[in-house]
Design a protein around this motif. Sequence first.
Motif, short mmCIF file in Angstrom:
data_model
loop_
_atom_site.label_atom_id
_atom_site.label_comp_id
_atom_site.label_asym_id
_atom_site.label_seq_id
_atom_site.Cartn_x
_atom_site.Cartn_y
_atom_site.Cartn_z
N GLU A 31 17.15 79.43 2.90
CA GLU A 31 16.32 78.87 1.84
C GLU A 31 16.52 77.37 1.88
O GLU A 31 17.61 76.88 2.20
CB GLU A 31 16.67 79.47 0.47
N ASN A 32 15.45 76.63 1.61
CA ASN A 32 15.53 75.18 1.79
C ASN A 32 14.56 74.47 0.85
O ASN A 32 13.36 74.69 0.91
CB ASN A 32 15.19 74.83 3.24
N ASP A 33 15.11 73.64 -0.02
CA ASP A 33 14.31 72.82 -0.92
C ASP A 33 14.52 71.37 -0.48
O ASP A 33 15.39 70.67 -0.97
CB ASP A 33 14.80 73.04 -2.36
N VAL A 34 13.73 70.96 0.54
CA VAL A 34 14.00 69.71 1.24
C VAL A 34 13.42 68.51 0.49
O VAL A 34 12.34 68.03 0.76
CB VAL A 34 13.57 69.77 2.73
N ARG A 35 14.20 68.07 -0.51
CA ARG A 35 13.86 66.88 -1.29
C ARG A 35 15.17 66.36 -1.86
O ARG A 35 16.16 67.10 -1.95
CB ARG A 35 12.89 67.23 -2.42
N THR A 36 15.18 65.08 -2.24
CA THR A 36 16.38 64.50 -2.83
C THR A 36 16.77 65.31 -4.07
O THR A 36 15.92 65.54 -4.94
CB THR A 36 16.12 63.02 -3.18
N GLY A 37 18.00 65.80 -4.09
CA GLY A 37 18.46 66.65 -5.18
C GLY A 37 18.28 68.14 -4.92
O GLY A 37 18.81 68.97 -5.64
N GLY A 38 17.51 68.48 -3.88
CA GLY A 38 17.27 69.88 -3.55
C GLY A 38 18.48 70.49 -2.85
O GLY A 38 19.36 69.80 -2.36
N LYS A 39 18.50 71.83 -2.83
CA LYS A 39 19.61 72.55 -2.21
C LYS A 39 19.10 73.36 -1.02
O LYS A 39 17.92 73.70 -0.94
CB LYS A 39 20.24 73.53 -3.21
#
Length: 143
Positions: free
Chosen positions: A47-55
């Motif tokens: 799983e990837n939330d590719v943004r500043t602050g994302g996990k």
Amino acid sequence: MGTLAQKITVETTVNAPIAKVWEQFNAPEHITKWCFASDDWHAPFAENDVRTGGKFKTTMAAKDGSFSFDFGGVYSNVIPENLIEYGMEDGRTVQVTFTDNGDSTTVTEIFDAEQTNPAEMQKSGWQAILDNFKKHVEANQEK
């Protein structure tokens, strides 16, 4: 804090445009196809939330089921198609840069060495994963 961690650099040049390289580096459905160092391992979950602050979290596992671990962290800085910086759960940091060379893209990862394994072993493991990524993207050119 003890001494500053040694920095290790791995790099590859992928024969694909930067938009494709960025997408396949970050899309979970691609991560599960390349994020492992050898053919007897796989990545059954990502799983990837590719943004500043994302996990992000990727499960890496031996195909025979003997061993698995989650590799994850939090992004401290994301500039699309340019830069990813993140901290791992153990406090080490990683910087990934994407350099647009036109019809190819250079991906450079600089990471803090951990204290358990020799630096050379860590470097070869990360390089193997990056080489696997290159192979994956170049095999998926027509998509």
